[in-house]
Design an enzyme around this catalytic site. Structure first.
Site, mmCIF file in Angstrom:
data_model
loop_
_atom_site.group_PDB
_atom_site.id
_atom_site.type_symbol
_atom_site.label_atom_id
_atom_site.label_comp_id
_atom_site.label_asym_id
_atom_site.label_seq_id
_atom_site.Cartn_x
_atom_site.Cartn_y
_atom_site.Cartn_z
ATOM 1 C CD GLU A 1 27.133 6.516 24.991
ATOM 2 O OE1 GLU A 1 26.199 5.023 24.930
ATOM 3 O OE2 GLU A 1 26.941 7.579 24.710
ATOM 4 N N GLY B 1 20.811 1.912 17.167
ATOM 5 C CA GLY B 1 19.278 1.201 16.936
ATOM 6 C C GLY B 1 20.112 0.387 18.936
ATOM 7 N N GLY B 2 20.720 0.638 19.982
ATOM 8 C CA GLY B 2 21.163 0.608 20.986
ATOM 9 C C GLY B 2 21.236 -0.760 20.563
ATOM 10 C CD GLU C 1 21.838 4.965 25.313
ATOM 11 O OE1 GLU C 1 21.733 3.809 24.785
ATOM 12 O OE2 GLU C 1 20.641 5.789 26.187
ATOM 13 N NE ARG D 1 29.902 2.656 25.709
ATOM 14 C CZ ARG D 1 29.423 3.007 25.484
ATOM 15 N NH1 ARG D 1 28.177 3.496 23.932
ATOM 16 N NH2 ARG D 1 28.505 1.904 25.784
ATOM 17 C CB THR E 1 23.502 5.827 18.018
ATOM 18 O OG1 THR E 1 23.430 5.383 19.475
ATOM 19 C CG2 THR E 1 24.573 5.626 17.359
ATOM 20 C CB THR F 1 26.053 7.042 20.719
ATOM 21 O OG1 THR F 1 24.585 7.090 20.704
ATOM 22 C CG2 THR F 1 26.700 6.598 21.103
ATOM 23 C CB SER G 1 28.982 0.109 23.204
ATOM 24 O OG SER G 1 28.030 0.085 21.969
#
Ligand code: GLU
Length: 601
Positions: free
Chosen positions: A450, A498-499, A431, A109, A411, A429, A477
Site C-alpha cells: 500500500e 479499481g484503484g 493494493e 488503512r 482490491t 485491499t 486511497s
C-alpha cells in the site's frame, strides 16, 4: 477471483445442518450460487466471490447482523481472493446503524512505518524507483489494518465474536476450494514476482506452476493463523508471534535462493518494526456527506480521497439537469466533472489535509465555481488545473495542474444489509493484485504494497504534494464505499475495486441510477469510462463503440480501451425489499444473495 473456485460451501446450511462456527457445508463438488442479482427480504450480501457471499448469507440466516456477516465474508475473501484482500492489508468500512440512524466509518488503512521518510522510494542516485521495483520490496508494506478493523467493527456494532467470524474462513482455508481461471490467472500474472520468494512460491506456484483450474486449493497455514488469532486475540498479530513474523518478512524478505524466473530489480528490505505494529490503531473519521438532487450521499473521508472526489463531482453535476439530457450529453458532463474533481483531489487531498479544506472542497459554491468552467458543447482540455477552495467563490478561477495517479486494479468490495436495516459497505485491499508478493512464511497470507499509493517524489516547481510518504502517515486511497439515503431512508449502498478508477465507477453508477433512469442491475452492467484528468481517459470497448464518436464531437479526447473497469457490488433498498447486485461479467462475475428470495422475481 470470482468464478467457481469453490466446492466447499453449499446447501446444507439452508437445511440447518451447519455446525456452529464452521463454514456452511456445501457438498463437495458443488458450487454455491453466483447470481449477479438477487431480490428479496431478510438481509442481503453481495461480494465478488460465491463462497464469501454464501458465508455472509449463512451468518445472516443464523441471526447475525450485517457487521457479523461482513466480517465473516471479508475473512473468507482473505482465503478465496487472497491476491486482492486479507489480513496483510487494509481497507475502509462504512456502517449505517439503523437504530441510531447514523453512518460511521472505520479507517483501517495501512500506516507507514516510523522509519519511512519522504525519500523512501528514491534510489541512492536520487531518482524514483520503477513501480515494480518499489512494489516488490519490504518498503512498500504498510502496517496492516484489516484485522483491527474487523475486531473494532464487531466490538462496536456486531453481535458475534471475532473467533465466530473467522471460523468459516478458517474452514474454507483448511478444506480447500476449487481453483478457477481467475485465481490461476492472477498467479500467472504475478509468476515472476511470486517466484522470487520461497514462501510465496511454495504456496502459489507448487511445482513451479500456478495451480490447475479445477484442482483443490488449500491454505492450512492461513487456517492456523486465523485459529491462532481466535485463540489469542488480535494482540498475537500486532504484538506477538505473528507480529514478529511480519516484521521479519519485511526486514528480511524471504528471497528464494534459486528463483526460476529472473527479476531485474534489487529486492530491498523495509523498516517496519514491532513498535510500528504495536502502535497501529484504526481511526473512526466522520463520513463525508454531500447532497445530490435530494439524496444524501455518505462516503469515506481521508486518507481516502473517495468520498471527497465523488462528492465534489456530484456537486458539480448537480448544477446541470442531467435527466433532461441525452445519455451522451449527460456522460459528457460526467467526464468533465470527474476531471475537475480529480484535479482538486490530486492537488489537495492527503492523509493530513485539514478538515477545513475538505469542507471547502465539498461546498456547493466551490462546485458552482468549478462547474462554470464547463461548456457542454466543447470539452475542457485535459489535464485541467485545480481550483481554489479558499472560501471566496464566484469566478472560474484555477491554479497549476497536477498529473494523474496510478490506476491500480486489485482490491475487493462487499455490501451487506440485515433484516434490522443495518448496512455495511466495505472496500478492502492489499493494493496491487498479489500485494508486495511476499507470503509471510508459515502464515499463509500476502503482505500489502500500500505504501506505493504515496507519490514517490515531489514534482519540482509544483505546489507541495499532499501525498508524499512520512512516518506514520497513511497513503491516499481512492476507495469509495458509499451509502445513499433518500429522505433519511437507505436507498443504495455501493462500492468497487479499481484503484483510482474506483471514484469514477462509483460516480458513473450513481449517475446511471439516479439521472439516467437505469435500474440498479442496468447501472452495474452498463459500459464504463474513467476520466481522471487525463488527455488519455480510459473506457471499456462497449462504451467506446456506444458513445466514443459522439463524445469526440463534443471535444472529448480519444479513449484508451481497457478490458474492464471495476468489479462493483451494491444493494438497493425499495419499499418491497432489497435488490442485491454484483457484476454480471467483469472479473468473472460476482455473487449476490438474499436471505428470503422474492419468488415473484
Ligand atoms: N490501493 C488502491 C487504493 O487504495 C486500491 C487498489 C485497487 O483497487 O486496485 O486506492
Amino acid at each position: 477471483m470470482k468464478l467457481g473456485k469453490i466446492a466447499v460451501v453449499a446447501v446444507v446450511a439452508a437445511a440447518g445442518l451447519v455446525v456452529p462456527g464452521s463454514a456452511p457445508a456445501f457438498a463437495h463438488g458443488t458450487e454455491p450460487p453466483r447470481d449477479p442479482t438477487a431480490v428479496g427480504y431478510g438481509g442481503a450480501v453481495s461480494t465478488v466471490d460465491p463462497t464469501a457471499t454464501a458465508v455472509g448469507l449463512d451468518v445472516l440466516r443464523r441471526g447475525g447482523n450485517a457487521v457479523d456477516a461482513a466480517v465473516a465474508a471479508a475473512a473468507t475473501l482473505g482465503v478465496t481472493e487472497p491476491f486482492s484482500a486479507g489480513i496483510g492489508g487494509g481497507g475502509f468500512f462504512v456502517y449505517y446503524d439503523a437504530k441510531t440512524r447514523r453512518v460511521h466509518t472505520i479507517d483501517g488503512r495501512e500506516a507507514a512505518p516510523r522509519a519511512m521518510g519522504e525519500n523512501a522510494f528514491l534510489k541512492p542516485d536520487g531518482t524514483p524507483m520503477a513501480f515494480q521495483e518499489a512494489r516488490v520490496s519490504g518498503i512498500s508494506a504498510g502496517v496492516p489494518g484489516s484485522l483491527l478493523t474487523w475486531k473494532e467493527a464487531l466490538r462496536k456494532w456486531g453481535s458475534r465474536s471475532l473467533p465466530a467470524a473467522l471460523a468459516p474462513a478458517a474452514d474454507v482455508a483448511q478444506r480447500g476450494f476449487t481453483v478457477d481461471s481467475t485465481f490461476r490467472q492472477q498467479i500467472a500474472d504475478n509468476a515472476a514476482q511470486f517466484a522470487q520468494f520461497s514462501s510465496t512460491r511454495e504456496l502459489y506456484l507448487p511445482g513451479g506452476q500456478p495451480p490447475v483450474v479445477g484442482s483443490r486449493f488449500r491454505n492450512p497455514d492461513l487456517a492456523d493463523t486465523y485459529r491462532e488469532i481466535s485463540r489469542h486475540g488480535t494482540d498475537v498479530f500486532y504484538e506477538g508471534r505473528i507480529a514478529r513474523d511480519i516484521v521479519s518478512t519485511v526486514q528480511h524478505p524471504p528471497v528464494a535462493a534459486d528463483p526460476a524466473v529472473p527479476w531485474q530489480f534489487e529486492i530491498r528490505p523495509g523498516g517496519m518494526t514491532l513498535a510500528d505494529l504495536d502502535r497501529y490503531e484504526v481511526r473512526f473519521p466522520a463520513p463525508t456527506k454531500s447532497d445530490y438532487r435530494g439524496y444524501t450521499v455518505y462516503g469515506m473521508s481521508t486518507p481516502s480521497s473517495g468520498g471527497i472526489a465523488v462528492g465534489e463531482a456530484l456537486n458539480i453535476l448537480e448544477q446541470f439537469d442531467l435527466s433532461g439530457m441525452s445519455a451522451v450529453e449527460a456522460l459528457n458532463l460526467y467526464l468533465e466533472a470527474s476531471a475537475l474533481s480529480f484535479a482538486d483531489r490530486n492537488r489537495y487531498v492527503g492523509d493530513d489535509t485539514s478538515q477545513r479544506l475538505l469542507d471547502e472542497l465539498l461546498r456547493d459554491r466551490f462546485a458552482a465555481e468549478r462547474a462554470c468552467l464547463i461548456d457542454p458543447a466543447k470539452a475542457l482540455t485535459k489535464p485541467v488545473a485545480p481550483g481554489n477552495p479558499d472560501g471566496r467563490y464566484g469566478d472560474c478561477a484555477t491554479s497549476a495542474s497536477v498529473a494523474d495517479g496510478n490506476p491500480g486494479q486489485s482490491t475487493t468490495n462487499l455490501t451487506v444489509a440485515d433484516k434490522w436495516g443495518n448496512i455495511v459497505e466495505y472496500t478492502l485491499t492489499i493494493e496491487q493484485t498479489g500485494g508486495n508478493a511476499m507470503v509471510v512464511p508459515g502464515r499463509g497470507f500476502l503482505l500489502n504494497n500500500e505504501m506505493t499509493d504515496f507519490n514517490f517524489v515531489q514534482t519540482p516547481g509544483a505546489p507541495p504534494d499532499p501525498n508524499l510518504p512520512a512516518p506514520g502517515k497513511r497513503p491516499r486511497s481512492s476507495m469509495s464505499p458509499t451509502i445513499v439515503f433518500d429522505d433519511g431512508k437507505p436507498f443504495l449502498a455501493l462500492g468497487t475495486p479499481g484503484g483510482a478508477t474506483i471514484i469514477t465507477t462509483v460516480l458513473q453508477m450513481l449517475v446511471n441510477r439516479i439521472d439516467l433512469g437505469m435500474t440498479l442491475p442496468e447501472a452495474m452492467a452498463a459500459p464504463r469510462a474513467s476520466q481522471r484528468n487525463s488527455a488519455a481517459p480510459q473506457a471499456e470497448a462497449a462504451f467506446i463503440s456506444a458513445y466514443g464518436a459522439e463524445l469526440a464531437s463534443l471535444g472529448q479526447p480519444a479513449f484508451v480501451s481497457t478490458p474492464e473497469l471495476g468489479a462493483a457490488t451494491a444493494i438497493e433498498f425499495t419499499r418491497h425489499g432489497m435488490i442485491a447486485t454484483a457484476e454480471p461479467v467483469r472479473r468473472g462475475g460476482g455473487a449476490a444473495g438474499v436471505v428470503r428470495p422474492d419468488k415473484s422475481h
